[in-house]
Design an enzyme around this catalytic site. Structure first.
Site, PDB file in Angstrom:
ATOM      1  N   LYS A 204       0.835  -1.204   0.000  1.00 41.72           N
ATOM      2  CA  LYS A 204       0.000   0.000   0.000  1.00 41.72           C
ATOM      3  C   LYS A 204       0.873   1.259   0.000  1.00 41.72           C
ATOM      4  O   LYS A 204       0.694   2.162  -0.789  1.00 41.72           O
ATOM      5  CB  LYS A 204      -0.930  -0.030   1.220  1.00 41.72           C
ATOM      6  CG  LYS A 204      -1.802   1.195   1.349  1.00 41.72           C
ATOM      7  CD  LYS A 204      -2.754   1.076   2.528  1.00 41.72           C
ATOM      8  CE  LYS A 204      -3.447   2.417   2.740  1.00 41.72           C
ATOM      9  NZ  LYS A 204      -4.378   2.407   3.850  1.00 41.72           N
ATOM     10  N   GLU A 210      10.506  -4.862   4.411  1.00 44.00           N
ATOM     11  CA  GLU A 210      10.553  -6.282   4.016  1.00 44.00           C
ATOM     12  C   GLU A 210      10.251  -6.440   2.521  1.00 44.00           C
ATOM     13  O   GLU A 210      10.955  -7.137   1.794  1.00 44.00           O
ATOM     14  CB  GLU A 210       9.506  -7.090   4.807  1.00 44.00           C
ATOM     15  CG  GLU A 210       9.807  -7.246   6.281  1.00 44.00           C
ATOM     16  CD  GLU A 210       9.175  -6.151   7.134  1.00 44.00           C
ATOM     17  OE1 GLU A 210       8.971  -5.021   6.614  1.00 44.00           O
ATOM     18  OE2 GLU A 210       8.918  -6.416   8.313  1.00 44.00           O
ATOM     19  N   GLY A 265      -4.857  -1.733   4.931  1.00 44.90           N
ATOM     20  CA  GLY A 265      -4.037  -2.862   4.463  1.00 44.90           C
ATOM     21  C   GLY A 265      -4.705  -4.200   4.710  1.00 44.90           C
ATOM     22  O   GLY A 265      -4.768  -5.061   3.834  1.00 44.90           O
ATOM     23  N   ARG A 266      -5.230  -4.384   5.925  1.00 47.17           N
ATOM     24  CA  ARG A 266      -5.817  -5.696   6.263  1.00 47.17           C
ATOM     25  C   ARG A 266      -7.215  -5.877   5.683  1.00 47.17           C
ATOM     26  O   ARG A 266      -7.855  -6.892   5.905  1.00 47.17           O
ATOM     27  CB  ARG A 266      -5.802  -5.911   7.776  1.00 47.17           C
ATOM     28  CG  ARG A 266      -6.426  -4.800   8.586  1.00 47.17           C
ATOM     29  CD  ARG A 266      -6.061  -4.916  10.070  1.00 47.17           C
ATOM     30  NE  ARG A 266      -6.499  -3.764  10.831  1.00 47.17           N
ATOM     31  CZ  ARG A 266      -5.809  -2.638  10.965  1.00 47.17           C
ATOM     32  NH1 ARG A 266      -4.640  -2.528  10.361  1.00 47.17           N
ATOM     33  NH2 ARG A 266      -6.249  -1.637  11.690  1.00 47.17           N
ATOM     34  N   GLU A 351      -4.837  -6.692  14.791  1.00 42.86           N
ATOM     35  CA  GLU A 351      -4.318  -5.389  14.373  1.00 42.86           C
ATOM     36  C   GLU A 351      -5.453  -4.355  14.424  1.00 42.86           C
ATOM     37  O   GLU A 351      -5.226  -3.181  14.697  1.00 42.86           O
ATOM     38  CB  GLU A 351      -3.704  -5.462  12.969  1.00 42.86           C
ATOM     39  CG  GLU A 351      -2.783  -4.286  12.649  1.00 42.86           C
ATOM     40  CD  GLU A 351      -1.943  -4.481  11.388  1.00 42.86           C
ATOM     41  OE1 GLU A 351      -0.776  -4.904  11.498  1.00 42.86           O
ATOM     42  OE2 GLU A 351      -2.441  -4.193  10.285  1.00 42.86           O
ATOM     43  N   HIS A 382      -5.722 -33.323  17.712  1.00 43.05           N
ATOM     44  CA  HIS A 382      -4.636 -34.154  18.237  1.00 43.05           C
ATOM     45  C   HIS A 382      -3.496 -33.293  18.749  1.00 43.05           C
ATOM     46  O   HIS A 382      -2.367 -33.749  18.876  1.00 43.05           O
ATOM     47  CB  HIS A 382      -4.171 -35.127  17.149  1.00 43.05           C
ATOM     48  CG  HIS A 382      -5.283 -36.021  16.703  1.00 43.05           C
ATOM     49  ND1 HIS A 382      -5.606 -37.190  17.346  1.00 43.05           N
ATOM     50  CD2 HIS A 382      -6.219 -35.862  15.724  1.00 43.05           C
ATOM     51  CE1 HIS A 382      -6.670 -37.733  16.757  1.00 43.05           C
ATOM     52  NE2 HIS A 382      -7.054 -36.935  15.779  1.00 43.05           N
ATOM     53  N   LYS A 510       9.244  -1.199  14.021  1.00 38.22           N
ATOM     54  CA  LYS A 510       9.834  -0.962  12.690  1.00 38.22           C
ATOM     55  C   LYS A 510      10.985   0.026  12.807  1.00 38.22           C
ATOM     56  O   LYS A 510      12.069  -0.188  12.268  1.00 38.22           O
ATOM     57  CB  LYS A 510       8.786  -0.352  11.752  1.00 38.22           C
ATOM     58  CG  LYS A 510       7.802  -1.309  11.159  1.00 38.22           C
ATOM     59  CD  LYS A 510       7.008  -0.561  10.079  1.00 38.22           C
ATOM     60  CE  LYS A 510       5.764  -1.302   9.675  1.00 38.22           C
ATOM     61  NZ  LYS A 510       4.883  -0.540   8.810  1.00 38.22           N
TER      62      LYS A 510
HETATM   63  O1  F6P Z   1       2.218  -4.284   9.792  1.00 37.16           O
HETATM   64  C1  F6P Z   1       1.702  -3.010   9.620  1.00 37.16           C
HETATM   65  C2  F6P Z   1       1.218  -2.800   8.245  1.00 37.16           C
HETATM   66  O2  F6P Z   1       1.081  -1.447   8.085  1.00 37.16           O
HETATM   67  C3  F6P Z   1      -0.084  -3.535   7.947  1.00 37.16           C
HETATM   68  O3  F6P Z   1      -1.201  -2.879   8.412  1.00 37.16           O
HETATM   69  C4  F6P Z   1      -0.022  -3.656   6.483  1.00 37.16           C
HETATM   70  O4  F6P Z   1      -0.940  -4.589   6.030  1.00 37.16           O
HETATM   71  C5  F6P Z   1       1.416  -4.065   6.305  1.00 37.16           C
HETATM   72  O5  F6P Z   1       2.120  -3.284   7.253  1.00 37.16           O
HETATM   73  C6  F6P Z   1       1.991  -3.874   4.922  1.00 37.16           C
HETATM   74  O6  F6P Z   1       1.985  -2.549   4.542  1.00 37.16           O
HETATM   75  P1  F6P Z   1       2.191  -2.141   3.032  1.00 37.16           P
HETATM   76  O7  F6P Z   1       1.089  -2.737   2.234  1.00 37.16           O
HETATM   77  O8  F6P Z   1       2.163  -0.644   3.018  1.00 37.16           O
HETATM   78  O9  F6P Z   1       3.527  -2.670   2.581  1.00 37.16           O
END
Ligand code: F6P
Length: 545
Positions: A204, A210, A265-266, A351, A382, A510
């Site tokens: 987003k 990452e 995002g979620r 979240e 199990h 972060k």
């Molecule tokens: O982990 C925090 C967060 O902002 C989430 O809400 C989001 O889904 C994720 O990082 C990834 O963010 P982006 O889509 O901006 O890379």
């Protein structure tokens, strides 16, 4: 009108009064209990009869919802108001699956034309990949798609793609890379051919460490083999709200599918973030997913409190969390293809609702999000079900099961269904001391042996659960299920008066990681950190020398 404090007090007093009431007795007393407490939305059946609830509970929970103005909050979301107060944004994921010809207004603009334009672009792109008109740089058909993203830019697409595996196109494999652990991208790339691989960089913000780190590795891997920079345009597309950063990264904006800051995002799998889903199962099925979610949206939007399924489930979440001190919820899909559903819902619920201040920035007076966890059945039986049956902590469970398998092994599927129903029955009824003793005596066991063993075999029961049952796990049904959870989470957030759409808590870790990273390779010891942090950094550095 009941105030929220009055509503909570009435519920607490009612919870006290219910303490000695056992679900077994409620079923004995009310032969119609299942009929009265089962609900249905489309083809989705929801059994709410195994909840620690009477008609009085229902009424008091509805009072709570009215006092918290759950319906007003819901209507504000559908009206495009800035209900994400801490980020000053509207919350519009429901617009992404709006199937009506009604506008969806956000900040004075109908967003539906933009939503539809982007869906059309996605449809055309999927068609070009599927029919081979879009090829890799060397002219070969794309055979593998790698979605690079994390959190909401990963969990939804992975979960849905896995859930819809029976619908997957045989000619295109989808892979997902999220973790900054280099093993994730390296393991994924190991078996792929750069000439036939398409990377989807899903972020987003397009600023997530990452994702950008893994995307750079992917780019280098491609260029090491293919050589020409021009190849990037045939092998990389971006899904984002941030065109500047996408361009800076070197992806042509023509190869970018956009969404908007009013999509959390979620809550983004319904947007361009769902491109990997559409590629994996076909765009028509992606649309069916949206239609299913829309069906649940309409139910949520138009059904009175008393029979509104997501609202009822959200209120029950508050009931258990706040009046019974139950600290977690187990999601137990009896469906191997739903194996990533608990992980997806962890982000959706925790979240969203893991917040300690209310919309006005004041400390909340009630506990908020439970811990959500789970595994597919029967595997969980199990592993951790022992604790669910006889542990000292009660955990409300969600059982999710299809009546029909996608495989040809229909009889074996009924083994799965039987186990699912049996677990909820066992949790509800338990097994009394006299039942245990009778059974052991019938086996010919001596009285002193029975005295010794009986306590170990007793199960208190009275453990609540919801069972969600449907004919088959189709894209439409999956859309309904996900939207059901979204609105249930929304309801609990409205009751608690918190902002379910921000995630400030993620930020601190972060930024600390960014500041620690150079210390792992530097010569100087950090001095302004605590002893543990310094000690751990030192250990890593010593290991490197
Ligand atoms: O982990 C925090 C967060 O902002 C989430 O809400 C989001 O889904 C994720 O990082 C990834 O963010 P982006 O889509 O901006 O890379």
């Amino acid at each position: 009108m009941t105030t929220i404090d009055q509503a909570w007090s009435a519920l607490s007093a009612h919870a006290e009064a219910l303490q000695d009431v056992h679900l077994r007795h409620l079923f004995d007393r009310e032969p119609e209990r299942f009929q009265r407490r089962r609900a249905q939305v489309g083809e989705l059946f929801i059994d709410c009869s195994k909840h620690l609830a009477t008609e009085e509970t229902d009424a008091l929970l509805c009072d709570l919802a009215r006092a918290a103005d759950v319906e007003g909050r819901r209507d504000a979301m559908f009206a495009g108001e800035h209900i994400n107060v801490s980020e000053g944004r509207a919350v519009g994921h429901v617009a992404l699956r709006n199937q009506t010809d009604q506008p969806f207004m956000i900040d004075g603009t109908d967003v539906m034309p933009s939503v539809r334009r982007e869906l059309d672009r996605m449809r055309a792109f999927c068609a070009s990949i599927h029919d081979g008109t879009w090829t890799g740089h060397s002219g070969k058909k794309i055979t593998d798609v790698v979605n690079i993203g994390i959190g909401g830019s990963d969990l939804g697409p992975v979960m849905v793609t896995e859930a819809l595996r029976p619908f997957a196109r045989p000619d295109l494999a989808c892979h997902f890379v999220s973790n900054v652990d280099p093993a994730h991208i390296c393991d994924t790339l190991a078996n792929l051919d750069p000439e036939t691989t398409l990377f989807i960089v899903a972020s987003k913000t397009f600023g997530t460490l990452e994702t950008l780190t893994n995307a750079r590795v992917a780019r280098r891997w491609l260029l090491d083999t293919v050589g020409s920079e021009e190849a990037v345009a045939r092998h990389f597309v971006a899904l984002s709200t941030n065109v500047e950063r996408v361009t800076q990264f070197g992806i042509d904006p023509d190869n970018m599918f956009v969404f908007w800051d009013w999509v959390g995002g979620r809550y983004s799998l319904w947007s361009a973030i769902g491109l990997s889903i559409a590629l994996a199962v076909g765009f028509d099925r992606f649309e069916a997913l949206l239609e299913g979610a829309h069906e649940m949206d309409e139910h949520f939007r138009n059904t009175p409190l008393e029979s509104n399924v997501p609202i009822r489930l959200g209120l029950l979440d508050c009931w258990y969390r706040n009046c019974h001190d139950m600290q977690s919820i187990a999601v137990l899909p009896y469906d191997q293809h739903l194996h990533r559903l608990p992980a997806y819902l962890q982000q959706a619920m925790m979240e969203s609702n893991g917040k300690h201040v209310n919309l006005h920035g004041q400390r909340v007076s009630q506990a908020t999000s439970p811990v959500l966890w789970g595994e597919p059945g029967t595997n969980g039986q199990h592993a951790f079900h022992q604790m669910l049956h006889q542990g000292t902590t009660r955990v409300p469970c969600d059982f999710i099961v299809a009546m029909e398998s996608h495989t040809s092994l229909g009889e074996q599927h009924l083994d799965l269904v039987a186990n699912c129903i049996a677990q909820s029955e066992a949790m509800m009824r338990g097994r009394t001391d006299s039942e245990v003793r009778e059974e052991l005596a019938a086996m010919g066991m001596a009285v002193d042996q029975i005295d010794a063993i009986a306590p170990h075999k007793v199960m208190e029961g009275n453990r609540p659960s919801t069972t969600m049952l449907y004919p088959r796990l189709t894209p439409h049904m999956l859309g309904m299920l996900i939207a059901l959870y979204e609105h249930r989470i929304f309801t609990a957030a409205a009751v608690w008066g918190i902002d379910a759409f921000d995630q400030w808590g993620v930020e601190l870790g972060k930024s600390l990681a960014v500041s620690i990273r150079p210390m792992l390779s530097a010569d100087e010891s950090p001095s302004d950190r605590d002893a543990s942090t310094i000690g751990l950094i030192e250990l890593v550095r010593q290991h490197a020398h």
